[in-house]
Design an enzyme around this catalytic site. Structure first.
Site, PDB file in Angstrom:
ATOM      1  N   ASN A 141      93.558  75.940 110.259  1.00  0.00           N
ATOM      2  CA  ASN A 141      94.236  74.875 110.994  1.00  0.00           C
ATOM      3  C   ASN A 141      93.691  74.792 112.419  1.00  0.00           C
ATOM      4  OD1 ASN A 141      95.375  77.404 111.478  1.00  0.00           O
ATOM      5  ND2 ASN A 141      97.474  76.692 111.610  1.00  0.00           N
ATOM      6  N   PRO A 178      94.225  61.520 116.229  1.00  0.00           N
ATOM      7  CA  PRO A 178      94.399  61.319 117.673  1.00  0.00           C
ATOM      8  C   PRO A 178      95.475  62.264 118.192  1.00  0.00           C
ATOM      9  CG  PRO A 178      95.147  59.378 116.437  1.00  0.00           C
ATOM     10  CD  PRO A 178      94.549  60.314 115.440  1.00  0.00           C
ATOM     11  N   ARG A 179      95.220  62.881 119.335  1.00  0.00           N
ATOM     12  CA  ARG A 179      96.244  63.760 119.905  1.00  0.00           C
ATOM     13  C   ARG A 179      97.156  62.917 120.797  1.00  0.00           C
ATOM     14  NH1 ARG A 179      91.605  67.968 121.756  1.00  0.00           N
ATOM     15  NH2 ARG A 179      91.268  68.994 119.769  1.00  0.00           N
ATOM     16  N   LYS A 183      91.005  77.017 124.405  1.00  0.00           N
ATOM     17  CA  LYS A 183      90.940  78.473 124.204  1.00  0.00           C
ATOM     18  C   LYS A 183      89.522  78.906 123.846  1.00  0.00           C
ATOM     19  CE  LYS A 183      94.195  78.021 121.085  1.00  0.00           C
ATOM     20  NZ  LYS A 183      94.621  76.625 121.309  1.00  0.00           N
ATOM     21  N   GLY A 186      84.914  71.003 132.991  1.00  0.00           N
ATOM     22  CA  GLY A 186      84.015  70.385 132.022  1.00  0.00           C
ATOM     23  C   GLY A 186      83.942  71.254 130.790  1.00  0.00           C
ATOM     24  N   THR A 190      91.092  68.023 112.258  1.00  0.00           N
ATOM     25  CA  THR A 190      91.472  66.927 111.359  1.00  0.00           C
ATOM     26  C   THR A 190      91.059  65.555 111.882  1.00  0.00           C
ATOM     27  OG1 THR A 190      93.618  66.753 112.451  1.00  0.00           O
ATOM     28  CG2 THR A 190      93.510  68.196 110.527  1.00  0.00           C
ATOM     29  N   ASP A 200      94.958  73.301 121.435  1.00  0.00           N
ATOM     30  CA  ASP A 200      93.790  72.542 121.897  1.00  0.00           C
ATOM     31  C   ASP A 200      93.659  72.533 123.415  1.00  0.00           C
ATOM     32  OD1 ASP A 200      93.359  71.940 119.208  1.00  0.00           O
ATOM     33  OD2 ASP A 200      94.620  70.145 119.337  1.00  0.00           O
ATOM     34  N   GLU A 201      94.068  73.614 124.044  1.00  0.00           N
ATOM     35  CA  GLU A 201      94.010  73.687 125.502  1.00  0.00           C
ATOM     36  C   GLU A 201      92.605  74.019 126.004  1.00  0.00           C
ATOM     37  OE1 GLU A 201      96.024  75.565 123.596  1.00  0.00           O
ATOM     38  OE2 GLU A 201      98.113  75.233 124.160  1.00  0.00           O
ATOM     39  N   GLY A 204      90.930  74.715 115.512  1.00  0.00           N
ATOM     40  CA  GLY A 204      89.593  74.192 115.777  1.00  0.00           C
ATOM     41  C   GLY A 204      89.264  74.538 117.217  1.00  0.00           C
ATOM     42  N   HIS A 205      88.396  75.507 117.405  1.00  0.00           N
ATOM     43  CA  HIS A 205      88.054  75.964 118.755  1.00  0.00           C
ATOM     44  C   HIS A 205      86.627  75.519 119.067  1.00  0.00           C
ATOM     45  CE1 HIS A 205      91.297  79.368 118.538  1.00  0.00           C
ATOM     46  NE2 HIS A 205      91.786  78.164 118.348  1.00  0.00           N
ATOM     47  N   GLN A 250      96.388  78.182 117.809  1.00  0.00           N
ATOM     48  CA  GLN A 250      97.591  77.392 118.066  1.00  0.00           C
ATOM     49  C   GLN A 250      98.115  77.744 119.474  1.00  0.00           C
ATOM     50  OE1 GLN A 250      97.520  79.005 114.612  1.00  0.00           O
ATOM     51  NE2 GLN A 250      96.184  77.264 114.436  1.00  0.00           N
ATOM     52  N   ASP A 292      88.999  67.627 135.161  1.00  0.00           N
ATOM     53  CA  ASP A 292      88.110  66.472 135.351  1.00  0.00           C
ATOM     54  C   ASP A 292      88.584  65.210 134.622  1.00  0.00           C
ATOM     55  OD1 ASP A 292      87.323  68.384 133.185  1.00  0.00           O
ATOM     56  OD2 ASP A 292      86.061  66.699 132.575  1.00  0.00           O
TER      57      ASP A 292
HETATM   58  P1  GDP Z   1      91.170  75.020 121.528  1.00  0.00           P
HETATM   59  O1  GDP Z   1      91.686  74.733 120.170  1.00  0.00           O
HETATM   60  O2  GDP Z   1      92.223  75.506 122.469  1.00  0.00           O
HETATM   61  O3  GDP Z   1      89.955  75.937 121.520  1.00  0.00           O
HETATM   62  O4  GDP Z   1      90.669  73.613 122.115  1.00  0.00           O
HETATM   63  P2  GDP Z   1      89.827  72.485 121.331  1.00  0.00           P
HETATM   64  O5  GDP Z   1      88.445  72.936 121.182  1.00  0.00           O
HETATM   65  O6  GDP Z   1      90.569  72.044 120.110  1.00  0.00           O
HETATM   66  O7  GDP Z   1      89.959  71.267 122.341  1.00  0.00           O
HETATM   67  C1  GDP Z   1      89.526  71.364 123.676  1.00  0.00           C
HETATM   68  C2  GDP Z   1      88.475  70.263 123.900  1.00  0.00           C
HETATM   69  O8  GDP Z   1      88.284  70.085 125.295  1.00  0.00           O
HETATM   70  C3  GDP Z   1      87.107  70.620 123.356  1.00  0.00           C
HETATM   71  O9  GDP Z   1      86.476  69.441 122.942  1.00  0.00           O
HETATM   72  C4  GDP Z   1      86.389  71.226 124.557  1.00  0.00           C
HETATM   73  O10 GDP Z   1      84.970  71.085 124.468  1.00  0.00           O
HETATM   74  C5  GDP Z   1      86.944  70.391 125.664  1.00  0.00           C
HETATM   75  N1  GDP Z   1      87.051  71.055 126.979  1.00  0.00           N
HETATM   76  C6  GDP Z   1      87.422  72.329 127.261  1.00  0.00           C
HETATM   77  N2  GDP Z   1      87.525  72.500 128.598  1.00  0.00           N
HETATM   78  C7  GDP Z   1      87.225  71.295 129.159  1.00  0.00           C
HETATM   79  C8  GDP Z   1      87.210  70.826 130.499  1.00  0.00           C
HETATM   80  O11 GDP Z   1      87.504  71.531 131.450  1.00  0.00           O
HETATM   81  N3  GDP Z   1      86.869  69.511 130.681  1.00  0.00           N
HETATM   82  C9  GDP Z   1      86.579  68.677 129.648  1.00  0.00           C
HETATM   83  N4  GDP Z   1      86.271  67.426 129.940  1.00  0.00           N
HETATM   84  N5  GDP Z   1      86.588  69.098 128.369  1.00  0.00           N
HETATM   85  C10 GDP Z   1      86.928  70.383 128.134  1.00  0.00           C
HETATM   86  P1  IMO Z   2      94.133  75.290 117.871  1.00  0.00           P
HETATM   87  O1  IMO Z   2      93.952  76.765 117.636  1.00  0.00           O
HETATM   88  C1  IMO Z   2      96.834  71.872 117.737  1.00  0.00           C
HETATM   89  C2  IMO Z   2      99.795  71.825 114.522  1.00  0.00           C
HETATM   90  C3  IMO Z   2      99.691  70.758 113.451  1.00  0.00           C
HETATM   91  C4  IMO Z   2     101.153  70.565 113.132  1.00  0.00           C
HETATM   92  C5  IMO Z   2     101.723  71.984 113.240  1.00  0.00           C
HETATM   93  C6  IMO Z   2     101.850  72.703 111.909  1.00  0.00           C
HETATM   94  O2  IMO Z   2      92.908  74.496 117.695  1.00  0.00           O
HETATM   95  O3  IMO Z   2      94.829  75.033 119.173  1.00  0.00           O
HETATM   96  P2  IMO Z   2     100.039  73.787 110.285  1.00  0.00           P
HETATM   97  O4  IMO Z   2      98.905  73.184 109.539  1.00  0.00           O
HETATM   98  O5  IMO Z   2      99.637  74.873 111.228  1.00  0.00           O
HETATM   99  O6  IMO Z   2     101.169  74.223 109.408  1.00  0.00           O
HETATM  100  O7  IMO Z   2     100.637  72.576 111.164  1.00  0.00           O
HETATM  101  O8  IMO Z   2     100.825  72.690 114.078  1.00  0.00           O
HETATM  102  N1  IMO Z   2      98.575  72.648 114.706  1.00  0.00           N
HETATM  103  C7  IMO Z   2      97.773  72.546 115.768  1.00  0.00           C
HETATM  104  N2  IMO Z   2      97.788  71.696 116.811  1.00  0.00           N
HETATM  105  N3  IMO Z   2      95.910  72.855 117.695  1.00  0.00           N
HETATM  106  C8  IMO Z   2      95.894  73.742 116.677  1.00  0.00           C
HETATM  107  O9  IMO Z   2      95.084  74.822 116.658  1.00  0.00           O
HETATM  108  C9  IMO Z   2      96.821  73.583 115.630  1.00  0.00           C
HETATM  109  N4  IMO Z   2      97.072  74.253 114.480  1.00  0.00           N
HETATM  110  C10 IMO Z   2      98.152  73.673 113.938  1.00  0.00           C
HETATM  111  O10 IMO Z   2      99.100  69.597 113.948  1.00  0.00           O
HETATM  112  O11 IMO Z   2     101.770  69.793 114.135  1.00  0.00           O
HETATM  113 MG    MG Z   3      91.774  73.155 118.791  1.00  0.00          MG
END
Ligand code: GDP
Ligand code: IMO
Ligand code: MG
Length: 434
Positions: free
Chosen positions: A38, A304-305, A16, A415, A301, A13-14, A40-41, A224, A333
């Site tokens: 699993n 809360p992270r 990506k 952002g 899901t 969830d960085e 969520g981008h 992941q 930000d």
């Molecule tokens: P991913 O799984 O690595 O693609 O990341 P996620 O989509 O799960 O979670 C990243 C969250 O941060 C998303 O809600 C994005 O819209 C948001 N996001 C990404 N970059 C930024 C940023 O620079 N600032 C803020 N405030 N939100 C961001």
């Molecule tokens: P993205 O691509 C954050 C975590 C789960 C659990 C562990 C194992 O959005 O960054 P799994 O269902 O894969 O066997 O669960 O990995 N996990 C993630 N955490 N972002 C994800 O994907 C994840 N995919 C799995 O929360 O701790």
């Molecule tokens: Mg994600």
């Protein structure tokens, strides 16, 4: 642009999805190499928010070929749902989406097995997404998996399913549960998927080889992250796939010589969903404050992270394992309001200072973070697009992180939207962008 791998540098969830979307303008192909739904981008396009789980993040750009690799595990129900939802929102999905014939399928017994094993682990549960990811990879390694190519040979499906069924029923009996799955119905359902998915099931490695032979560039999208990688992560609190950069090769059938660079995505702080060590976890009201400001609730899901300070030990380790040419630092930000910001620079464990990630989970769990405290900037950085326009303390923060992790920070994200991004022209990623 060259062929670049995008990898999560922390626990997922960085951001990506955002970075892949940003760079998709520069390539012709986006290929996912690991994991399943699993992931969520999230991608924000104006007021519209898309969350992609299985389909590569390039799909929102017309004319981009999206490839789902053999390293993925695909739940055909989830795939059809995602395709339908995207189409309903006006996204074109036709021959721009290819599914590897070697990708393994997630089937209903995988979800049932996962629910069972997570429950049986009690206090030691992994906190998985319960999507059936782990058991699907287990069946793959156990040589009883069903692959996308099997969907094209429906007459053989009952036989293909027999080994998986035997194994599943053995476990159910051992656990004193009655296996109640309708395998005939499953074979029929899979036959239907085969008919509908047939046009997009192909040899993904061959497709990519041909694209690259035409001079087209590929963005390899990891799901992941490194600390969730089955080999390099905080085992056993990991996912079951190769999320680190090496997974791009095995997960798509692409040779190392075709990869030109790797970008690591790291948040300006750290988050983790699910159980397992998070040494720099903040705790208390401040953690909740950062969670709320960063909207740190799972994209898949809704959980809360957990939030921690930036952990330089983790990102330095990630640089070593993946060889990042450049790091994209996201969500700067979110820290705007803080008077001071901590950064974990090392761990203290049993009187010793540790600077490298220990393999032994017991050691990691006993680690206390060693913090350096940096001044905050108490000013909005939201939407800043030029590094020079960041407050001096924010620049200082970014520069200090780069120093601590021993790598360049070529992108700073300010952002969630595509344009809320600083690409530093002097960096590796800046040169690829030019
Ligand atoms: P991913 O799984 O690595 O693609 O990341 P996620 O989509 O799960 O979670 C990243 C969250 O941060 C998303 O809600 C994005 O819209 C948001 N996001 C990404 N970059 C930024 C940023 O620079 N600032 C803020 N405030 N939100 C961001
Ligand atoms: P993205 O691509 C954050 C975590 C789960 C659990 C562990 C194992 O959005 O960054 P799994 O269902 O894969 O066997 O669960 O990995 N996990 C993630 N955490 N972002 C994800 O994907 C994840 N995919 C799995 O929360 O701790
Ligand atoms: Mg994600």
């Amino acid at each position: 642009m060259p062929n670049i791998v995008i990898v999560g540098a922390q626990w997922g969830d960085e951001g990506k999805g955002k970075v892949v979307d940003l760079l998709t303008d520069k390539v012709q192909v986006v290929a996912r190499y690991n994991g399943g739904h699993n992931a969520g981008h999230t991608i924000l396009v104006g007021q519209e928010r898309f969350v992609l789980h299985l389909i590569p993040s390039g799909i929102l750009h017309p004319g981009i070929l999206c490839v789902m690799g053999n390293g993925m595990v695909i739940d055909p129900w989830a795939l059809e749902k995602e395709i339908a939802e995207l189409r309903a929102r006006g996204v074109t999905i036709g021959d721009n989406l290819v599914v590897s014939d070697r990708a393994h399928l997630i089937l209903p017994h995988h979800r049932a097995l996962e629910a069972m094993t997570e429950e049986m682990r009690g206090d030691r549960k992994i906190g998985t997404t319960l999507r059936g990811i782990g058991p699907a990879y287990e069946d793959k390694a156990g040589r009883r998996g069903v692959r996308a190519s099997d969907l094209l040979r429906p007459a053989d499906l009952p036989e293909r399913l027999a080994e998986a069924r035997r194994h599943y029923e053995l476990i159910c009996r051992g656990a004193g549960r009655s296996p109640d799955l309708d395998w005939d119905r499953l074979a029929t359902d899979l036959t239907g998927f085969g008919e509908r998915l047939r046009p997009r099931i192909a040899d993904a490695s061959l497709v990519l080889q041909r694209e690259m032979a035409h001079g087209y560039s590929v963005l390899f999208e990891g799901a992941q992250a490194t600390l969730l990688d089955m080999d390099h992560g905080t085992y056993p609190y990991v996912t079951s796939s190769s999320a680190a950069a090496g997974g791009a090769l095995t997960g798509l059938g692409v040779p190392p010589s075709r990869i030109d660079g790797v970008i690591g995505i790291a948040k300006a702080y750290t988050t983790r969903v699910g159980a397992g060590p998070l040494p720099s976890e903040i705790g208390g009201a401040l953690e909740q404050d950062i969670r709320d400001r960063g909207h740190e609730y799972g994209a898949s899901t809704g959980r809360p992270r957990r939030c921690g300070w930036f952990d330089a030990v983790v990102v330095r380790y990630s640089i070593r394992v993946n060889g990042f040419d450049s790091v994209a630092l996201t969500k700067l930000d979110v820290l705007d309001h803080l008077a001071e910001i901590k950064v974990c620079v090392a761990y203290r464990c049993q009187g010793e200072t540790i600077r490298e990630m220990p393999a032994d989970l017991a050691v990691l769990e006993a680690c206390e973070p060693v913090y350096e405290t940096l001044p905050g900037w108490s000013e909005s950085t939201g939407g800043v697009r030029d590094f020079g326009r960041l407050p001096a303390a924010a620049r200082g923060y970014v520069d200090r992180l780069a120093e601590l992790v021993g790598g360049e920070i070529g992108i700073v994200s300010t952002g969630p939207e595509r344009d809320d991004t600083i690409v530093r022209p002097q960096s590796a990623v800046g040169s690829w962008f030019a």
